[in-house]
Write an enzyme that holds these catalytic residues in place. Structure first.
Site, PDB file in Angstrom:
ATOM      1  N   HIS A 446      31.752 -19.785 -42.448  1.00 28.61           N
ATOM      2  CA  HIS A 446      32.638 -18.660 -42.150  1.00 28.61           C
ATOM      3  C   HIS A 446      32.716 -17.658 -43.297  1.00 28.61           C
ATOM      4  CE1 HIS A 446      36.576 -16.605 -42.255  1.00 28.61           C
ATOM      5  NE2 HIS A 446      36.308 -16.397 -40.980  1.00 28.61           N
ATOM      6  N   ARG A 537       3.160 -14.987 -59.862  1.00 29.33           N
ATOM      7  CA  ARG A 537       3.132 -15.884 -61.022  1.00 29.33           C
ATOM      8  C   ARG A 537       3.608 -17.283 -60.645  1.00 29.33           C
ATOM      9  NH1 ARG A 537       5.265 -11.051 -63.540  1.00 29.33           N
ATOM     10  NH2 ARG A 537       3.802 -10.226 -65.091  1.00 29.33           N
ATOM     11  N   ARG A 604      -1.829 -16.314 -59.132  1.00 30.80           N
ATOM     12  CA  ARG A 604      -2.490 -16.739 -60.365  1.00 30.80           C
ATOM     13  C   ARG A 604      -2.167 -18.211 -60.610  1.00 30.80           C
ATOM     14  NH1 ARG A 604      -0.699 -13.779 -65.720  1.00 30.80           N
ATOM     15  NH2 ARG A 604       1.042 -15.250 -65.526  1.00 30.80           N
ATOM     16  N   GLU A 708      -9.099 -10.287 -69.014  1.00 27.93           N
ATOM     17  CA  GLU A 708      -8.178 -10.143 -70.141  1.00 27.93           C
ATOM     18  C   GLU A 708      -8.819 -10.538 -71.467  1.00 27.93           C
ATOM     19  OE1 GLU A 708      -4.839 -12.588 -69.089  1.00 27.93           O
ATOM     20  OE2 GLU A 708      -6.119 -14.211 -68.380  1.00 27.93           O
ATOM     21  N   GLY A 729      -5.714  -7.816 -67.000  1.00 31.70           N
ATOM     22  CA  GLY A 729      -4.488  -8.172 -67.715  1.00 31.70           C
ATOM     23  C   GLY A 729      -4.445  -7.379 -69.004  1.00 31.70           C
ATOM     24  N   SER A 730      -3.830  -6.210 -68.949  1.00 33.59           N
ATOM     25  CA  SER A 730      -3.934  -5.280 -70.073  1.00 33.59           C
ATOM     26  C   SER A 730      -3.231  -5.782 -71.332  1.00 33.59           C
ATOM     27  CB  SER A 730      -3.384  -3.902 -69.677  1.00 33.59           C
ATOM     28  OG  SER A 730      -2.050  -4.002 -69.233  1.00 33.59           O
ATOM     29  N   ASN A 731      -2.231  -6.661 -71.189  1.00 29.56           N
ATOM     30  CA  ASN A 731      -1.534  -7.170 -72.375  1.00 29.56           C
ATOM     31  C   ASN A 731      -2.463  -8.025 -73.231  1.00 29.56           C
ATOM     32  OD1 ASN A 731       0.714  -5.907 -71.390  1.00 29.56           O
ATOM     33  ND2 ASN A 731       1.722  -7.763 -70.667  1.00 29.56           N
ATOM     34  N   ASP A 732      -3.063  -9.053 -72.600  1.00 29.40           N
ATOM     35  CA  ASP A 732      -3.970  -9.925 -73.360  1.00 29.40           C
ATOM     36  C   ASP A 732      -5.234  -9.180 -73.787  1.00 29.40           C
ATOM     37  OD1 ASP A 732      -2.646 -12.305 -73.740  1.00 29.40           O
ATOM     38  OD2 ASP A 732      -3.212 -13.133 -71.813  1.00 29.40           O
ATOM     39  N   CYS A 779      -2.829  -5.699 -63.397  1.00 29.00           N
ATOM     40  CA  CYS A 779      -1.504  -6.291 -63.193  1.00 29.00           C
ATOM     41  C   CYS A 779      -0.693  -6.317 -64.485  1.00 29.00           C
ATOM     42  CB  CYS A 779      -1.633  -7.699 -62.619  1.00 29.00           C
ATOM     43  SG  CYS A 779      -2.622  -8.832 -63.605  1.00 29.00           S
TER      44      CYS A 779
END
Length: 846
Positions: A446, A537, A604, A708, A729-732, A779
């Site tokens: 309820h 992820r 991934r 990456e 994976g632009s960060n790595d 990504c």
């Protein structure tokens, strides 16, 4: 209320028709009525008649019964001066004055109960009840339920405002219950609701439903919705259930089991139970020889197992889809349904005992997207209580802990209601609350239904809120982060974002996907204009839903006894640690894949570093100590290693469940941190060993790789002989091109994806993928943070960009405008404004 029902122990099934006498003036059997008869028999009876007539041929079982028409109620109130006295009591009543509302409501109900029940009604009810007795035995058990003539309209639900009486036996008890039902048209909550919805008290009449009971007191019962009640996502069926009669589920006295079933692949013959959650089911309501029904504590073994088998869940879901389709066709517009079900413990048969249009999410304008988000991290010491979140909003106010409905006069508008549970008598103060928190209840109780209708945040099933929260202290009620809602001490800042997604311009040529980690947010995020999920992820699901290292689940004998005990508690209800990991992971992935179906979703595989794995329950036993985990034993190198390959097999098994059992063939996979071409081949071979085969046809599994590592670009052609595409994976990639640790604050000023060396490699791999007709996306965070970087990617011809959900719309709009004008736009996109923390004040709900 729910019939949830129960019947006399007889040989005839509850759906068996009685040999009816010619229809009496004030009585109509279910076989004689349909949905168009709401004015004479009310919404509940009209719906039961509709299903009994139209859907039993589709295999749906509906217990038989008859309706006492609204004209019978009008006959009762027209005798003497009863109607005038009711008018006098209610005219000019301020329903926000709870004390006056209680006094007037009780007075009117007493007037009706004291009135003489017309002799003609007694005679006709007796005749028709006798027809039921001929088939189902003397004093057969029935449910006596209220059915208001304005009930269960598509935009207003009167359900639960009038009374239901279960396990009613014998004529005298039946007649008294009928009169009590008629009096319940003037419960306090019904009076207040009619005023709020603009209904005149005398424009609504009451019909009474007499329905054979189903022996769910010896089995289970519950509620079904044919959409997700929190987000309005249309493609799922939500089934809830608990042991015994269903009143406990409806009133929120128990935390029920929950199941989510995906409609599109259900229709294709798959078994897509994409989510299941075991409820505590503390109480079981059964028959009682003198009090008709009673509640008792559920035995431990039943609390720890689901009340329905998978086959029964599937049967209910299929029935729910048939009912929804019937009502949608009948009304000529999409009509999601709110359905009650019951299982007979004597015959093991399932029954549908009620169905009405859902009236909250079905009325929502899906082109308007409103999202709430906490600003900054709230300290753990400010967490007071957690439970099941209802809705996605955030609310604040002064807490008011109420132990009983008799305390409702202490409540002030704008406060946060904290209580054990609610029933319809609480509605006058819920309408004034800024948020609601209860100890007990599930998503169909309820408190949840009314809060959802009012659009206020609500957390149910906390178990301890009335003990952990103190009256008078300011609190923040946060339902914005998925399935779990949190009550925080104090007023914490939050932001509200409102977007008209119906007018979003789309970028031609480049797909805009999103990155997603939390399955609980998948349905909500799916309303953002998108081209699927470019990065799902797995790590979030493992950390937050599974909560244990996979090798610890496979080999707990290597662990300390205390850790073994924690794992046993975690995996209770599952046959093994392996089954627990596979099922929980499959459900998390399935939630994401179903939310965006049939668009592509790329999962991934796990990419924890060793120090992150070690932090999982049991993880320290199985993980080495590394000086630099960032470039150590991570990603692809784990999957074929004897120390982890059995755990990778579990990941593969979960993907198989999602694709083959759930039917979600839009799910594809991605290998992270794959250093060499040979390593890519070894991982693909390991996948094949675990039943995951790449294919060329549209629905076949695609295997992507994260791009990456510089080697991925330099040897792109060779990698693409093995893989179906890349996601950058632009960060790595940036940290490895520039030779820096992206976690180091000392060199963080050098980290920049816009560096020419990084851009040269990205440009190169895009060209190779386009030449090879292979998938290529990004990504990483760069296109979200740097508009000019997104421009660069579009100009280079990237196929897709996968962004965090918060930046999808802004990036989509900016790139579409740029394409329209053939020039970069540097004007900023408006960003959401952080709301000031509101001080407690009266609230006015729509």
């Amino acid at each position: 209320s729910t019939n949830s029902m129960a019947s006399a122990t007889t040989s005839a099934a509850p759906e068996t028709a009685a040999t009816t006498t010619p229809t009496a003036k004030y009585i109509k059997w279910f076989s004689e009525i349909g949905i168009e008869d709401v004015p004479s028999v009310g919404g509940k009876n009209a719906s039961l008649g509709e299903m009994y007539q139209q859907l039993t041929s589709h295999g749906i079982s509906v217990p038989n019964g008859f309706a006492i028409t609204a004209s019978a109620y009008r006959l009762l109130v027209s005798e003497g001066d009863l109607g005038k006295r009711i008018h006098a009591a209610l005219d000019g009543l301020d329903v926000t004055n709870t004390k006056k509302l209680q006094q007037r409501g009780e007075y009117v109900r007493e007037l009706i109960l004291a009135a003489d029940f017309p002799a003609v009604l007694k005679q006709q009810i007796a005749e028709q009840y006798h027809e039921l007795e001929k088939v189902h035995g003397d004093s057969c058990s029935v449910a006596v339920r209220s059915s208001a003539t304005a009930e269960d309209l598509p935009d207003a639900s009167f359900a639960g405002q009038q009374e239901t009486f279960l396990n009613v036996r014998g004529l005298s008890s039946l007649l008294r219950s009928c009169q009590k039902c008629m009096a319940s048209l003037f419960t306090n909550r019904a009076i207040a609701y009619r005023v709020h919805k603009g209904f005149d008290h005398f424009s609504v009449a009451l019909s009474v439903c007499i329905q054979l009971m189903v022996r769910s007191d010896q089995a289970c019962s519950g509620v079904i919705f044919t959409l997700d009640t929190e987000s309005g996502f249309r493609d799922v069926v939500l089934v809830t259930g608990s042991w015994g009669l269903g009143e406990n589920v409806v009133q929120g006295a128990v935390n029920p089991d929950e199941f989510l079933i995906f409609k599109p692949t259900l229709a294709k013959g798959f078994k897509p139970i994409i989510h299941r959650k075991i409820g505590s089911k503390e109480l079981t309501m059964t028959y009682h020889p003198t009090r008709k029904v009673k509640n008792h504590f559920t035995e431990k073994s039943k609390r720890e197992r689901f009340c329905l088998s998978d086959e029964e869940v599937m049967q209910l879901a299929k029935w729910a889809c048939i009912i929804e389709e019937h009502y949608t066709t009948k009304r000529g517009t999409f009509t999601p349904m709110d359905i009650e079900w019951a299982k007979d413990g004597l015959t093991e048969k399932m029954y549908i005992v009620q169905a009405r249009p859902e009236t909250v999410q079905s009325q929502r304008d899906t082109s308007k997207l409103v999202t709430f988000e906490m600003v900054g991290q709230v300290p753990e010491e400010d967490v007071l209580s957690k439970g099941c979140s209802v809705g996605t909003a955030i609310g604040q106010g002064t807490a008011k802990v109420l132990r009983a409905i008799t305390d409702m006069n202490r409540f002030r508008a704008g406060e946060v209601l904290i209580t054990e549970m609610t029933d319809p008598d609480w509605e006058p103060i819920i309408k004034q609350a800024s948020a609601v928190v209860t100890n007990r209840g599930g998503r169909t109780c309820h408190a949840a239904i009314i809060s959802r209708e009012l659009g206020i945040p609500c957390i149910v099933g906390t178990g301890d809120a009335t003990e952990k929260v103190t009256s008078g202290e300011p609190v923040t009620v946060d339902c914005s982060s998925g399935e779990t809602g949190v009550v925080y001490k104090g007023n914490h800042k939050f932001k509200v974002m409102e977007m008209d997604v119906g007018k979003i311009e789309r970028l031609p040529g480049t797909k805009i996907c999103m990155n997603l980690a939390n399955p609980d947010l998948a349905f909500q995020k799916s309303f953002i204009p998108n081209d699927g999920v470019g990065l799902a992820r797995m790590e979030f699901i493992v950390s937050n839903h599974i909560c244990a290292h996979p090798m610890a689940l496979l080999d707990p004998s290597k662990l300390e006894p205390s850790v073994q005990a924690q794992l046993m508690e975690l995996t209770r209800g599952y046959r093994s640690g392996a089954e627990y990991f596979i099922r929980k992971l499959a459900q998390g992935i399935g939630m994401i894949a179903s939310a965006f179906y049939p668009k592509q979703v790329i999962l991934r595989f796990s990419d924890f570093k060793t120090d992150e794995y070690a932090n999982l329950l049991g993880g320290k036993t199985f993980e080495p100590l590394e000086d630099n985990p960032m470039i150590g034993w991570r990603g692809a190198s784990r999957y074929y290693d004897p120390a982890y390959r059995d755990a990778f097999a579990l990941e593969c098994s979960a993907v198989k469940v999602v694709r083959e059992e759930f039917g979600l063939t839009n799910l594809h996979v991605m290998i992270p941190f794959v250093r060499t071409v040979d390593e890519a081949k070894r991982v693909v071979a390991e996948m094949r060993r675990n039943g995951l085969e790449q294919g060329k046809e549209d629905t076949a599994l695609k295997v992507m790789g994260m791009c990456e590592i510089p080697a991925n670009v330099i040897l792109a052609d060779q990698f693409l002989d093995v893989l179906d595409g890349f996601s950058i994976g632009s960060n790595d990639l940036t940290q490895l091109v520039l030779g820096l640790d992206r976690n180091s604050a000392i060199v963080s000023h050098l980290f920049d994806e816009r560096n020419e060396a990084v851009k040269m490699l990205i440009s190169q791999v895009i060209k190779v993928c386009r030449r090879r007709h292979k998938y290529i996306s990004i990504c990483g965070q760069a296109p979200s943070d740097h508009p000019e970087f997104a421009d660069f990617l579009v100009d280079e011809g990237i196929e897709a960009m996968s962004l965090i959900p918060d930046t999808v719309i802004a990036t989509t709009v900016r790139l579409a405008r740029r394409a329209a004008f053939h020039t970069p736009l540097t004007s900023p996109i408006p960003t959401p404004v952080v709301t000031p923390v509101p001080s407690p004040s009266p609230v006015h709900h729509k």
